[in-house]
Design an enzyme around this catalytic site. Structure first.
Site, mmCIF file in Angstrom:
data_model
loop_
_atom_site.group_PDB
_atom_site.id
_atom_site.type_symbol
_atom_site.label_atom_id
_atom_site.label_comp_id
_atom_site.label_asym_id
_atom_site.label_seq_id
_atom_site.Cartn_x
_atom_site.Cartn_y
_atom_site.Cartn_z
ATOM 1 N N LYS A 183 49.245 39.384 43.149
ATOM 2 C CA LYS A 183 48.419 39.206 41.966
ATOM 3 C C LYS A 183 48.774 40.294 40.945
ATOM 4 C CE LYS A 183 44.684 41.554 41.463
ATOM 5 N NZ LYS A 183 44.835 43.012 41.487
ATOM 6 N N GLU B 295 34.331 51.347 42.654
ATOM 7 C CA GLU B 295 35.361 52.347 42.922
ATOM 8 C C GLU B 295 35.075 53.619 42.134
ATOM 9 O OE1 GLU B 295 39.509 50.490 43.433
ATOM 10 O OE2 GLU B 295 38.645 49.479 41.713
ATOM 11 N N ASP C 62 70.109 43.122 38.790
ATOM 12 C CA ASP C 62 69.571 43.141 37.439
ATOM 13 C C ASP C 62 69.165 41.702 37.103
ATOM 14 O OD1 ASP C 62 68.942 43.572 34.851
ATOM 15 O OD2 ASP C 62 70.992 43.975 34.167
ATOM 16 N N HIS D 257 39.828 39.032 43.983
ATOM 17 C CA HIS D 257 39.106 39.608 45.122
ATOM 18 C C HIS D 257 37.647 39.142 45.203
ATOM 19 C CE1 HIS D 257 42.654 41.917 45.309
ATOM 20 N NE2 HIS D 257 42.304 42.930 44.561
ATOM 21 N N HIS E 266 44.921 40.926 48.739
ATOM 22 C CA HIS E 266 44.860 41.819 49.900
ATOM 23 C C HIS E 266 43.441 41.952 50.472
ATOM 24 C CE1 HIS E 266 43.656 45.066 47.132
ATOM 25 N NE2 HIS E 266 43.236 45.716 48.192
ATOM 26 N N LYS F 24 35.270 50.573 37.795
ATOM 27 C CA LYS F 24 35.999 51.815 38.075
ATOM 28 C C LYS F 24 35.140 52.994 37.613
ATOM 29 C CE LYS F 24 40.402 49.917 38.524
ATOM 30 N NZ LYS F 24 40.483 49.590 39.942
HETATM 31 C C1 BG6 Z 1 43.829 46.025 43.396
HETATM 32 C C2 BG6 Z 1 43.477 46.308 41.966
HETATM 33 O O1 BG6 Z 1 44.136 44.664 43.565
HETATM 34 O O2 BG6 Z 1 42.719 46.355 44.224
HETATM 35 C C3 BG6 Z 1 43.075 47.763 41.790
HETATM 36 O O3 BG6 Z 1 44.590 46.017 41.147
HETATM 37 C C4 BG6 Z 1 41.983 48.132 42.745
HETATM 38 O O4 BG6 Z 1 42.661 48.007 40.454
HETATM 39 C C5 BG6 Z 1 42.356 47.724 44.165
HETATM 40 O O5 BG6 Z 1 41.790 49.537 42.685
HETATM 41 C C6 BG6 Z 1 41.186 47.920 45.110
HETATM 42 O O6 BG6 Z 1 41.635 47.709 46.412
HETATM 43 P P1 BG6 Z 1 40.919 48.416 47.621
HETATM 44 O O7 BG6 Z 1 41.609 47.867 48.828
HETATM 45 O O8 BG6 Z 1 41.121 49.882 47.429
HETATM 46 O O9 BG6 Z 1 39.489 48.023 47.538
#
Ligand code: BG6
Length: 493
Positions: free
Chosen positions: A148, A216, A93, A240, A178, A340
């Protein structure tokens, strides 16, 4: 690509270990690393949360997460059993009852590497690091991994970095973006710096403009609360998209060494021309989706998604025109776009070359789509170059843009690792080349903050766009102002 040393026995401690990121990405990726022989036999994974789970409960949850992951397909029973055997749960905790820290201390081996993965909101990163330090758990062979968003602006990001930096040295700190773990993103560096033919063309003399898109079809899902306070600018652009811009625009580093690569990325961020005041209205577009149809399914608008404010002005779409003020790129617009609930899932970098200085084939110079290099991150990873070619036939000379295609799936028989697999492997090996340095993150906030501030000061709200569309009309005006077009609009697919 980076130099991987043999895996070493490691205790990987995941704070937020029973949460969404851990179940959707981290544990399935660790299973895949285990299956492919990238984990030392002694490596263990400790999930930390406040949930009070037993080890058996955690293993059940983890098994379901692994089986449900798209890259796993069929979990191999003996590998899954071995992997689950590495897992245990500890209840801590943070900021509350201190007894959890000694439970954690009891479980960690003294002779091993330690990786503390903070899969938690950034505000509690500092408290976790202090807890680890007070419990004497941070050794010279420890690393910390941060997710992040790293703060919500420059000031809060500095606070988080200071709090973590009070316990961990920068060389022990791994800030994940990522996108840097995606195969095609790493391939961009290879494409640029392992081949000789692109570099002479890679500048304002031969490149007209660059488009970087992360589109997306998904909405905000269960993350409405987070998204209301974040918006696409903080969620996607600050990290990103700007990282993709850096890799596209950076100078050749002297070596594939973490500091050399990150130094060059930083210079790009520092060269971004500030977008402030009046220019924001001109060069930045924000949108928010309303109800519509995405790939045949009716979906609600952003404000009707549960868990947030009915009057939120959070942007679910951003389009920007960025400029890099240096010798290589002066005058070349970089159009960045993310959203999105768009019509397609598509992430790509499009390099649009200039027209030939003088054409001997009148009327063909401006054929749509000619002279584009597309680096496609997803869905089908690959590199695609459109060139003009002669249409076969004996009649009048006719030219047509034709694609030269490199599909990674067709060319390489091996599976591309998931971004998180790649990055976890790098953390375990102690290689931070594909992670963001503190000064990079802060330089990105320095550029992004004034845009958000200008939006906050405007009386206008984001432009709406129907779910399933190509985004708000403003995005088309933004690029159309100079007679240019978004790549997909000129290029039938
Ligand atoms: C994340 C975001 O870092 O990346 C999300 O918080 C987004 O909102 C995602 O959907 C997209 O990642 P990828 O690998 O699916 O393109």
């Amino acid at each position: 690509m980076s130099q991987q040393s043999a895996p070493r026995p490691t205790d990987l401690v995941v704070f937020g270990g029973t949460g969404d990121l851990s179940m959707r990405k981290l544990l399935p990726s660790l299973y895949l690393l285990d299956r492919d022989g990238h984990l030392d036999g002694e490596t263990r994974v400790v999930a930390v949360s406040r949930d009070g789970l037993s080890d058996a409960d955690l293993r059940d949850k983890a098994a379901a997460a692994v089986r449900g992951h798209h890259a796993v397909q069929v979990a191999e029973p003996d590998v899954l059993a071995r992997f689950l055997g590495r897992l245990s749960h500890v209840t801590v905790d943070v900021g509350g009852d201190p007894s959890g820290w000694s439970d954690l201390a009891d479980i960690l081996g003294s002779d091993r590497d330690r990786v503390f993965y903070l899969a938690v909101p950034p505000m509690i990163s500092g408290a976790i690091c202090r807890g680890l330090a007070d419990a004497g758990l941070v050794t010279p062979r420890s690393r910390v991994v941060m997710e992040k968003p790293l703060g919500r602006d420059l000031a809060s990001s500095q606070e988080v970095n200071d709090a973590v930096g009070a316990v961990f040295d920068e060389s022990q700190t791994y800030r994940i973006d990522h996108y840097l773990g995606k195969e095609t993103v790493q391939n961009l560096l290879v494409l640029r710096f392992a081949n000789v033919f692109l570099e002479p063309l890679w500048n304002s003399r031969w490149i007209d403009h660059v488009q970087i898109t992360a589109a997306e079809t998904v909405g905000v899902g269960g993350r409405r609360g987070y998204y209301d306070t974040s918006g696409a600018m903080r969620d996607m652009v600050q990290n990103h998209l700007l990282q993709l811009l850096c890799l596209t625009a950076m100078e050749p580093p002297a070596s594939y060494d973490r500091e050399a690569v990150r130094d060059e990325k930083l210079k790009v961020l520092q060269s971004l021309r500030p977008l402030t005041g009046e220019r924001v209205a001109e060069d930045a577009v924000r949108g928010q989706y309303v109800a519509g149809t995405v790939q045949g399914a009716e979906v609600p608008g952003y404000l009707d998604e549960p868990g947030g404010s009915a009057t939120s002005t959070a942007e679910t779409f951003v389009a920007l025109r960025a400029e890099i003020a240096n010798w290589r790129w002066a005058g070349v617009p970089f159009y960045l776009r993310t959203g999105k609930r768009l019509a397609h899932n598509r992430s790509e970098i499009v390099i649009r070359f200039r027209e030939v200085p003088h054409t001997i084939f009148p009327g063909t110079n401006t054929l749509p789509g000619a002279g584009s290099l597309v680096i496609r991150l997803q869905p089908d990873e690959g590199i695609h170059l459109t060139m003009l070619a002669k249409t076969p036939g004996a009649g009048a000379l006719r030219l047509r843009p034709v694609p030269l295609e490199l599909s990674f799936a067709n060319t390489f028989a091996t599976r591309s690792p998931e971004a998180y697999e790649r990055l976890l492997m790098d953390v375990l090996a102690g290689d931070s080349t594909l992670f963001m340095r503190r000064d990079e993150v802060e330089a990105a906030w320095r550029w992004v903050d004034p845009i958000i501030e200008a939006w906050n000061g405007q009386s206008t709200t984001p432009e709406t766009y129907p779910a399933g569309s190509a985004g708000p009309a403003g995005a088309h005006r933004l690029i159309g102002r100079t007679g240019r077009t978004w790549y997909e609009e000129e290029q039938p697919r």
